[in-house]
Scaffold this active site. Structure first.
Site, PDB file in Angstrom:
ATOM      1  N   SER A 101      -1.104   7.276  14.155  1.00 25.25           N
ATOM      2  CA  SER A 101      -1.690   8.611  14.203  1.00 25.25           C
ATOM      3  C   SER A 101      -0.646   9.675  13.910  1.00 25.25           C
ATOM      4  O   SER A 101       0.507   9.565  14.317  1.00 25.25           O
ATOM      5  CB  SER A 101      -2.309   8.899  15.572  1.00 25.25           C
ATOM      6  OG  SER A 101      -2.842  10.214  15.589  1.00 25.25           O
ATOM      7  N   GLY A 102      -1.104  10.711  13.234  1.00 18.94           N
ATOM      8  CA  GLY A 102      -0.233  11.838  12.914  1.00 18.94           C
ATOM      9  C   GLY A 102      -0.462  12.376  11.522  1.00 18.94           C
ATOM     10  O   GLY A 102       0.136  13.370  11.122  1.00 18.94           O
TER      11      GLY A 102
ATOM     12  N   ALA B 181      -9.173   0.364   5.313  1.00 17.23           N
ATOM     13  CA  ALA B 181      -9.790  -0.593   6.231  1.00 17.23           C
ATOM     14  C   ALA B 181     -11.017  -1.240   5.591  1.00 17.23           C
ATOM     15  O   ALA B 181     -11.602  -0.722   4.642  1.00 17.23           O
ATOM     16  CB  ALA B 181     -10.189   0.122   7.519  1.00 17.23           C
TER      17      ALA B 181
ATOM     18  N   GLU C 225     -10.456  13.085  19.051  1.00 20.81           N
ATOM     19  CA  GLU C 225     -10.106  14.040  17.993  1.00 20.81           C
ATOM     20  C   GLU C 225     -11.363  14.713  17.425  1.00 20.81           C
ATOM     21  O   GLU C 225     -11.392  15.929  17.222  1.00 20.81           O
ATOM     22  CB  GLU C 225      -9.360  13.285  16.892  1.00 20.81           C
ATOM     23  CG  GLU C 225      -8.919  14.103  15.704  1.00 20.81           C
ATOM     24  CD  GLU C 225      -8.289  13.210  14.645  1.00 20.81           C
ATOM     25  OE1 GLU C 225      -8.737  13.261  13.490  1.00 20.81           O
ATOM     26  OE2 GLU C 225      -7.362  12.452  14.981  1.00 20.81           O
TER      27      GLU C 225
ATOM     28  N   ASN D 154       3.102  -2.622  -4.986  1.00 21.12           N
ATOM     29  CA  ASN D 154       2.035  -1.751  -5.466  1.00 21.12           C
ATOM     30  C   ASN D 154       1.679  -2.186  -6.883  1.00 21.12           C
ATOM     31  O   ASN D 154       2.557  -2.608  -7.644  1.00 21.12           O
ATOM     32  CB  ASN D 154       2.481  -0.288  -5.455  1.00 21.12           C
ATOM     33  CG  ASN D 154       1.292   0.669  -5.574  1.00 21.12           C
ATOM     34  OD1 ASN D 154       0.888   1.029  -6.662  1.00 21.12           O
ATOM     35  ND2 ASN D 154       0.735   1.073  -4.441  1.00 21.12           N
TER      36      ASN D 154
ATOM     37  N   VAL E 175      -3.332  -0.201   3.753  1.00 19.91           N
ATOM     38  CA  VAL E 175      -4.409  -0.188   2.764  1.00 19.91           C
ATOM     39  C   VAL E 175      -5.713   0.203   3.463  1.00 19.91           C
ATOM     40  O   VAL E 175      -5.814   0.145   4.688  1.00 19.91           O
ATOM     41  CB  VAL E 175      -4.551  -1.562   2.077  1.00 19.91           C
ATOM     42  CG1 VAL E 175      -3.274  -1.917   1.323  1.00 19.91           C
ATOM     43  CG2 VAL E 175      -4.878  -2.656   3.084  1.00 19.91           C
TER      44      VAL E 175
ATOM     45  N   MET F  88      -0.506   7.669   3.330  1.00 21.99           N
ATOM     46  CA  MET F  88       0.138   7.186   4.553  1.00 21.99           C
ATOM     47  C   MET F  88       1.231   6.173   4.246  1.00 21.99           C
ATOM     48  O   MET F  88       2.331   6.225   4.818  1.00 21.99           O
ATOM     49  CB  MET F  88      -0.906   6.571   5.486  1.00 21.99           C
ATOM     50  CG  MET F  88      -1.898   7.567   6.063  1.00 21.99           C
ATOM     51  SD  MET F  88      -1.130   8.756   7.185  1.00 21.99           S
ATOM     52  CE  MET F  88      -0.877   7.734   8.632  1.00 21.99           C
TER      53      MET F  88
ATOM     54  N   ASN G  36      -6.778   1.928   9.515  1.00 23.18           N
ATOM     55  CA  ASN G  36      -7.754   2.255  10.568  1.00 23.18           C
ATOM     56  C   ASN G  36      -8.816   1.165  10.676  1.00 23.18           C
ATOM     57  O   ASN G  36     -10.016   1.419  10.572  1.00 23.18           O
ATOM     58  CB  ASN G  36      -8.424   3.602  10.271  1.00 23.18           C
ATOM     59  CG  ASN G  36      -7.710   4.755  10.943  1.00 23.18           C
ATOM     60  OD1 ASN G  36      -7.074   4.588  11.978  1.00 23.18           O
ATOM     61  ND2 ASN G  36      -7.804   5.934  10.354  1.00 23.18           N
TER      62      ASN G  36
ATOM     63  N   HIS H 190      -8.777   7.429  20.335  1.00 27.08           N
ATOM     64  CA  HIS H 190      -8.002   8.623  19.979  1.00 27.08           C
ATOM     65  C   HIS H 190      -8.760   9.440  18.937  1.00 27.08           C
ATOM     66  O   HIS H 190      -8.925  10.658  19.067  1.00 27.08           O
ATOM     67  CB  HIS H 190      -6.631   8.200  19.431  1.00 27.08           C
ATOM     68  CG  HIS H 190      -5.887   9.262  18.678  1.00 27.08           C
ATOM     69  ND1 HIS H 190      -6.256   9.681  17.417  1.00 27.08           N
ATOM     70  CD2 HIS H 190      -4.796   9.991  19.005  1.00 27.08           C
ATOM     71  CE1 HIS H 190      -5.438  10.625  17.002  1.00 27.08           C
ATOM     72  NE2 HIS H 190      -4.537  10.829  17.958  1.00 27.08           N
ATOM     73  N   ASN H 191      -9.258   8.768  17.899  1.00 32.33           N
ATOM     74  CA  ASN H 191      -9.972   9.467  16.838  1.00 32.33           C
ATOM     75  C   ASN H 191     -11.294  10.038  17.328  1.00 32.33           C
ATOM     76  O   ASN H 191     -11.722  11.111  16.884  1.00 32.33           O
ATOM     77  CB  ASN H 191     -10.213   8.524  15.661  1.00 32.33           C
ATOM     78  CG  ASN H 191      -8.954   8.290  14.843  1.00 32.33           C
ATOM     79  OD1 ASN H 191      -7.849   8.535  15.316  1.00 32.33           O
ATOM     80  ND2 ASN H 191      -9.110   7.818  13.624  1.00 32.33           N
TER      81      ASN H 191
ATOM     82  N   LYS I 118      -6.484   3.472  19.215  1.00 29.27           N
ATOM     83  CA  LYS I 118      -6.473   4.432  18.100  1.00 29.27           C
ATOM     84  C   LYS I 118      -7.884   4.915  17.784  1.00 29.27           C
ATOM     85  O   LYS I 118      -8.101   6.087  17.475  1.00 29.27           O
ATOM     86  CB  LYS I 118      -5.846   3.781  16.859  1.00 29.27           C
ATOM     87  CG  LYS I 118      -5.901   4.634  15.589  1.00 29.27           C
ATOM     88  CD  LYS I 118      -5.235   5.989  15.777  1.00 29.27           C
ATOM     89  CE  LYS I 118      -4.927   6.682  14.459  1.00 29.27           C
ATOM     90  NZ  LYS I 118      -6.042   6.869  13.538  1.00 29.27           N
TER      91      LYS I 118
ATOM     92  N   LYS J 186     -14.991   9.437   8.377  1.00 30.41           N
ATOM     93  CA  LYS J 186     -14.569   8.157   7.791  1.00 30.41           C
ATOM     94  C   LYS J 186     -14.956   6.947   8.627  1.00 30.41           C
ATOM     95  O   LYS J 186     -14.618   5.828   8.271  1.00 30.41           O
ATOM     96  CB  LYS J 186     -13.058   8.170   7.556  1.00 30.41           C
ATOM     97  CG  LYS J 186     -12.647   9.062   6.389  1.00 30.41           C
ATOM     98  CD  LYS J 186     -11.177   8.860   6.050  1.00 30.41           C
ATOM     99  CE  LYS J 186     -10.802   9.636   4.793  1.00 30.41           C
ATOM    100  NZ  LYS J 186      -9.370   9.440   4.433  1.00 30.41           N
TER     101      LYS J 186
ATOM    102  N   GLY K  73       0.818  -1.212   0.000  1.00 37.93           N
ATOM    103  CA  GLY K  73       0.000   0.000   0.000  1.00 37.93           C
ATOM    104  C   GLY K  73       0.847   1.254   0.000  1.00 37.93           C
ATOM    105  O   GLY K  73       1.601   1.496   0.949  1.00 37.93           O
TER     106      GLY K  73
END
Length: 454
Positions: free
Chosen positions: A127-128, A75, A190, A32, A73, A13, A101, A186-187, A183, A258, A9
Site C-alpha cells: 500500500s502507498g 491480479a 480506504e 518484462n 502484475v 507499481m 492486489n 485496508h482498501n 490489505k 477495481k 512486472g
C-alpha cells in the site's frame, strides 16, 4: 551475502518498487516483454544493480537459489498464469511473492499449490500507491511459516516505510492469504474514508463556503490529532488550478473501482461481519454511474456547524469505519486460523499506506470494546451522537446525501444498542414461516414456535 531479487512486472507499481530496491542496494533482475521498457528503467537507476530480461528462463538461471521472485502484475488470471509458469521453472526452496492486489482466497490456493512442489509462497499486500512503492510502502506479508521468512525480510525491510517512531511498516502474518486479507480490508477502509471526505466536502460547498474556507477546514483536519494522508491530499486537490480553472470542477462525478472494496463487502457477508460504511462507499461509486439529476440545487436553508462540532462528528464517523474493518480482520483471523494481531495491523498502517492517520494512535483505547470492555474513550465517543445526528439531519434537509456518515453512525447505534427491535423480526418470521423464536423468559433452552392466530 548480497541481496538479490527477481521482479516480474514493470507497470507503475513494479517500476517504482524496482527503483526503491535499487536505491537501497538490492540487486534486481527484472523480466518484462518490452526491451524498450527495460532500457528506460536502466537509464533511471544504478545500472550495476539492474539486470533486464525479455526471457523469463534467462532471468531465473541468472539468480542463485534460493531465489526470491516478486510478482507485480495485475491480479486474477494474469497472476495465475505467471505463477503456473514459474511453478514449472523454479527449484525447491525458491520463493514466489505475489505483490499484486490478489484476492486472499486465490493466495490461499496458490500457497497450497506451490507447497506441493516444494516452492515457498507469500501473498504481499503493498500500500502507498506510486509514491509509496518508490519511497516506502506499507507491506503486509502473508506466509504459512513466519519463521521461514528471513530471506524475504532482508530484502523487503530495505524498502518499507518508517513511522514516526522509526519502526518499519512491514509486518508478517501467519497464513498464505493473511497479508492480502489485511490489505483488502485496508482498501475497504480506504473506500469509506474517501467517501466520508467527499461528503464533508459536499456539505461545506453546499453551505455556500468558498474554496479558501473549505481548504482551511481540511488543512486543520490534516494537522489535527486525527490528521491523515487523505486529508492532506484533499486540501491540495481542492485548490489546484490549471489554466486559471479549478481542476476539480472539470472532473466527472463518475467514480470507478477495481474490486477490493467489493471483496471486503463479500468477505463481511461470508463471515457475518457488518461493514455498512464500506458498503455505502461502494454503493456511492456504483450510483455515480447512473444518477438521474432531478433534485434541484436550491437548498432549503443553510448548513451551519462550527469546526469543533464538525471535528467531533468526523472523529466519531472515522472511529466507526476503522472499528468495522478491524472487526472483520479479527473474525477472518479467527475463522482461518491466522492469529493476526490487531496491534500489528495498526502499526503496519502507521506510515506509507493510503489510510495512514494519527487516529491509529487512538484506536488501541477503543478496540477492546469488542471484548465487552467499556472504557472512558469509547463512552466519550458515544457522547458525540447528538452532534453527528445534527450534521446528518442538516445535510439531508438540504438534499445533500450522507450515505457513509449515516451508515457509520447507525453502525455505532445498532452495535452498541441495549435493545434492538429485531425481536419483532423474529416474530414476523415465525408468524409467516414458522421459523421459531427464542424466548428470554423461558426455562426451556432453544427455539419455539408460537401459534400466533390462536
Amino acid at each position: 551475502m548480497s541481496k538479490v531479487l527477481g521482479l516480474i512486472g514493470l507497470g507503475v507499481m513494479g517500476e517504482n518498487i524496482a527503483k526503491n530496491f535499487i536505491d537501497r542496494g538490492v540487486q534486481v533482475h527484472a523480466f518484462n516483454n518490452s526491451e524498450k521498457k527495460l532500457k528506460e528503467l536502466t537509464n533511471t537507476v544504478d545500472p550495476s544493480l539492474l539486470y533486464g530480461y525479455t526471457d523469463i528462463d534467462e532471468m531465473i538461471k541468472a539468480i542463485k537459489p534460493p531465489r526470491l521472485i516478486l510478482l507485480m502484475v495485475p491480479a486474477g488470471n494474469a497472476t495465475k498464469e505467471v505463477i503456473n509458469a514459474l511453478s514449472e521453472k523454479l527449484s525447491k526452496g525458491d520463493w514466489v511473492i505475489d505483490g499484486g492486489n490478489s484476492n486472499y482466497k486465490d493466495s490461499e490456493e496458490t500457497g497450497i499449490q506451490l507447497e506441493k512442489k516444494g516452492i515457498h509462497f507469500a501473498g504481499l499486500g503493498v500500500s502507498g500507491g506510486e509514491k509509496g512503492a518508490r519511497y516506502g510502502p506499507a507491506l503486509m506479508l502473508g506466509v504459512k511459516n513466519i519463521d521461514a521468512v528471513e530471506l524475504i525480510q532482508k530484502c523487503f525491510d530495505e524498502i518499507a516505510a518508517i513511522d514516526s517512531e522509526k519502526n518499519k511498516c512491514f509486518k508478517t502474518y501467519s497464513g498464505y492469504g493473511a497479508g492480502h486479507f489485511v490489505k483488502m480490508v485496508h482498501n475497504g477502509i480506504e473506500y469509506a474514508e474517501m467517501q466520508l471526505i467527499s461528503e464533508i466536502y459536499d456539505i461545506l460547498r453546499s453551505s455556500g463556503k468558498d474554496r479558501g474556507y473549505i481548504e482551511d477546514i481540511f488543512n486543520k483536519l490534516a494537522e489535527s490529532e486525527q490528521g491523515s494522508y487523505l486529508f492532506e491530499i484533499t486540501k491540495n486537490i481542492i485548490n489546484k488550478k490549471e489554466n486559471n480553472q479549478y481542476i476539480l470542477d472539470r472532473i466527472s462525478t463518475v467514480a470507478n473501482h477495481k474490486g477490493t472494496g467489493k471483496w471486503t463487502i463479500e468477505a463481511g457477508i461470508e463471515l457475518e461481519v457488518p461493514v455498512p460504511s464500506i458498503v455505502a462507499a461502494f454503493d456511492s461509486r456504483v450510483i455515480s454511474h447512473s444518477t438521474v439529476p432531478l433534485i434541484s440545487n436550491k437548498r432549503n436553508g443553510t448548513i451551519e456547524i462550527g469546526y469543533e462540532k464538525l471535528y467531533e462528528a468526523i472523529y466519531q464517523f472515522r472511529i466507526s469505519i476503522f472499528l468495522q474493518g478491524l472487526n472483520l480482520i479479527r473474525k477472518g483471523s479467527f475463522e482461518y486460523g491466522w492469529e493476526v494481531s490487531i496491534e500489528d495491523v495498526l502499526n503496519n498502517w502507521k506510515s506509507g499506506c493510503i489510510i495512514r492517520t494519527k487516529l491509529l494512535n487512538t484506536l488501541p483505547s477503543v478496540i477492546d470494546i469488542f471484548e465487552r470492555k467499556s472504557n472512558d474513550e469509547f463512552n466519550k465517543l458515544l457522547g458525540g451522537v447528538p452532534t453527528s445526528s445534527q450534521l446528518i439531519a442538516l445535510a439531508n434537509q438540504n438534499s445533500v446525501p450522507t450515505p457513509c456518515m449515516s451508515a457509520s453512525l447507525n453502525w455505532l447505534l445498532s452495535t452498541f444498542s441495549k435493545s434492538l427491535p429485531t425481536n419483532l423480526i423474529q416474530a414476523q418470521r415465525d408468524y409467516f414461516g414458522s421459523h421459531m423464536v427464542e424466548l428470554i423468559d423461558s426455562s426451556d433452552a432453544g427455539l419455539t414456535h408460537i401459534e400466533w392466530e390462536k
